[in-house]
Design a protein around this motif. Structure first.
Motif, mmCIF file in Angstrom:
data_model
loop_
_atom_site.group_PDB
_atom_site.id
_atom_site.type_symbol
_atom_site.label_atom_id
_atom_site.label_comp_id
_atom_site.label_asym_id
_atom_site.label_seq_id
_atom_site.Cartn_x
_atom_site.Cartn_y
_atom_site.Cartn_z
ATOM 1 N N MET A 164 42.556 -29.769 -14.977
ATOM 2 C CA MET A 164 41.924 -28.568 -14.503
ATOM 3 C C MET A 164 40.630 -28.299 -15.263
ATOM 4 O O MET A 164 39.624 -27.957 -14.684
ATOM 5 N N PHE A 165 40.660 -28.452 -16.585
ATOM 6 C CA PHE A 165 39.473 -28.197 -17.386
ATOM 7 C C PHE A 165 38.378 -29.206 -17.093
ATOM 8 O O PHE A 165 37.206 -28.859 -16.992
ATOM 9 N N VAL A 166 38.767 -30.461 -16.959
ATOM 10 C CA VAL A 166 37.784 -31.514 -16.688
ATOM 11 C C VAL A 166 37.159 -31.312 -15.313
ATOM 12 O O VAL A 166 35.957 -31.480 -15.138
ATOM 13 N N ALA A 167 37.960 -30.888 -14.347
ATOM 14 C CA ALA A 167 37.428 -30.638 -13.009
ATOM 15 C C ALA A 167 36.397 -29.519 -13.053
ATOM 16 O O ALA A 167 35.349 -29.606 -12.421
ATOM 17 N N GLY A 168 36.676 -28.454 -13.799
ATOM 18 C CA GLY A 168 35.714 -27.355 -13.931
ATOM 19 C C GLY A 168 34.427 -27.807 -14.583
ATOM 20 O O GLY A 168 33.332 -27.412 -14.184
ATOM 21 N N LEU A 169 34.540 -28.647 -15.593
ATOM 22 C CA LEU A 169 33.357 -29.176 -16.255
ATOM 23 C C LEU A 169 32.543 -30.040 -15.308
ATOM 24 O O LEU A 169 31.313 -29.933 -15.255
ATOM 25 N N LEU A 170 33.209 -30.883 -14.538
ATOM 26 C CA LEU A 170 32.495 -31.743 -13.602
ATOM 27 C C LEU A 170 31.811 -30.925 -12.502
ATOM 28 O O LEU A 170 30.697 -31.251 -12.086
ATOM 29 N N VAL A 171 32.458 -29.867 -12.057
ATOM 30 C CA VAL A 171 31.833 -28.998 -11.052
ATOM 31 C C VAL A 171 30.596 -28.335 -11.639
ATOM 32 O O VAL A 171 29.543 -28.267 -11.006
ATOM 33 N N THR A 172 30.704 -27.846 -12.880
ATOM 34 C CA THR A 172 29.559 -27.202 -13.524
ATOM 35 C C THR A 172 28.422 -28.186 -13.731
ATOM 36 O O THR A 172 27.261 -27.883 -13.451
ATOM 37 N N LEU A 173 28.743 -29.366 -14.222
ATOM 38 C CA LEU A 173 27.704 -30.362 -14.454
ATOM 39 C C LEU A 173 27.106 -30.872 -13.150
ATOM 40 O O LEU A 173 25.955 -31.291 -13.116
ATOM 41 N N GLY A 174 27.873 -30.832 -12.075
ATOM 42 C CA GLY A 174 27.378 -31.298 -10.789
ATOM 43 C C GLY A 174 26.634 -30.239 -9.998
ATOM 44 O O GLY A 174 26.102 -30.516 -8.928
ATOM 45 N N ASN A 175 26.586 -29.021 -10.511
ATOM 46 C CA ASN A 175 25.901 -27.935 -9.823
ATOM 47 C C ASN A 175 24.390 -28.101 -10.011
ATOM 48 O O ASN A 175 23.888 -27.979 -11.127
ATOM 49 N N PRO A 176 23.657 -28.360 -8.960
ATOM 50 C CA PRO A 176 22.222 -28.603 -9.117
ATOM 51 C C PRO A 176 21.449 -27.380 -9.608
ATOM 52 O O PRO A 176 20.451 -27.533 -10.300
ATOM 53 N N LYS A 177 21.928 -26.170 -9.315
ATOM 54 C CA LYS A 177 21.219 -24.973 -9.788
ATOM 55 C C LYS A 177 21.260 -24.877 -11.310
ATOM 56 O O LYS A 177 20.258 -24.537 -11.941
ATOM 57 N N ILE A 178 22.402 -25.187 -11.889
ATOM 58 C CA ILE A 178 22.520 -25.122 -13.346
ATOM 59 C C ILE A 178 21.654 -26.197 -13.990
ATOM 60 O O ILE A 178 20.948 -25.950 -14.963
ATOM 61 N N MET A 179 21.693 -27.401 -13.435
ATOM 62 C CA MET A 179 20.884 -28.478 -14.001
ATOM 63 C C MET A 179 19.387 -28.179 -13.867
ATOM 64 O O MET A 179 18.614 -28.426 -14.785
ATOM 65 N N MET A 180 18.970 -27.610 -12.747
ATOM 66 C CA MET A 180 17.561 -27.258 -12.567
ATOM 67 C C MET A 180 17.151 -26.156 -13.545
ATOM 68 O O MET A 180 16.046 -26.172 -14.076
ATOM 69 N N PHE A 181 18.043 -25.232 -13.808
ATOM 70 C CA PHE A 181 17.760 -24.178 -14.777
ATOM 71 C C PHE A 181 17.528 -24.781 -16.158
ATOM 72 O O PHE A 181 16.558 -24.442 -16.835
ATOM 73 N N LEU A 213 16.706 -27.881 -16.910
ATOM 74 C CA LEU A 213 15.495 -28.704 -16.905
ATOM 75 C C LEU A 213 14.233 -27.855 -16.903
ATOM 76 O O LEU A 213 13.227 -28.214 -17.514
ATOM 77 N N ALA A 214 14.259 -26.717 -16.222
ATOM 78 C CA ALA A 214 13.096 -25.830 -16.207
ATOM 79 C C ALA A 214 12.914 -25.132 -17.548
ATOM 80 O O ALA A 214 11.790 -24.876 -17.983
ATOM 81 N N LEU A 215 14.001 -24.827 -18.218
ATOM 82 C CA LEU A 215 13.942 -24.118 -19.488
ATOM 83 C C LEU A 215 13.617 -25.042 -20.664
ATOM 84 O O LEU A 215 12.994 -24.612 -21.633
ATOM 85 N N LEU A 216 13.993 -26.278 -20.568
ATOM 86 C CA LEU A 216 13.854 -27.221 -21.677
ATOM 87 C C LEU A 216 12.429 -27.341 -22.222
ATOM 88 O O LEU A 216 12.230 -27.267 -23.433
ATOM 89 N N PRO A 217 11.396 -27.506 -21.388
ATOM 90 C CA PRO A 217 10.048 -27.658 -21.946
ATOM 91 C C PRO A 217 9.536 -26.422 -22.673
ATOM 92 O O PRO A 217 8.635 -26.524 -23.503
ATOM 93 N N THR A 218 10.075 -25.256 -22.398
ATOM 94 C CA THR A 218 9.635 -24.057 -23.110
ATOM 95 C C THR A 218 10.274 -23.946 -24.484
ATOM 96 O O THR A 218 9.769 -23.229 -25.339
#
Length: 93
Positions: free
Chosen positions: A1-18, A20-25
């Motif tokens: 259950m925990f691993v599935a939640g982590l994979l869903v979070t990591l696979g969410n493109p909105k979170i990854m884009m956030f 990536l957008a925040l990283l250079p600042t």
């Protein structure tokens, strides 16, 4: 259950884009090497795992708490009150 939640979070493109957008600042990307990228990735995984585990723990405790009929009744009344309050606040604008 925990691993599935982590994979869903990591696979969410909105979170990854956030991230990536925040990283250079936060970090000067022109000075980042392979080891630093590995460290950043590992840090992100650890933080996301901690957050996901925390939410999963809270959800399992909430499930145990809401097993009684009285708790469900209280929760339904409280959420209805909050929704009515929000509707009133929106209507008065």
């Amino acid at each position: 259950m925990f691993v599935a939640g982590l994979l869903v979070t990591l696979g969410n493109p909105k979170i990854m884009m956030f991230y990536l957008a925040l990283l250079p600042t936060i970090i000067d990307l022109s000075r980042i090497g392979t080891v630093a990228w590995f460290e950043l990735t590992l840090t992100m995984l650890i933080v996301l795992m901690a957050v996901d585990f925390g939410w999963a723990l809270l959800a399992s405790r909430a499930r145990k708490l809401l097993n009684t009929r009285r708790a469900v009744k209280f929760t339904n009344r409280a959420s209805a009150t909050v929704m009515a309050g929000v509707a009133a606040a929106i209507a008065t604008r």
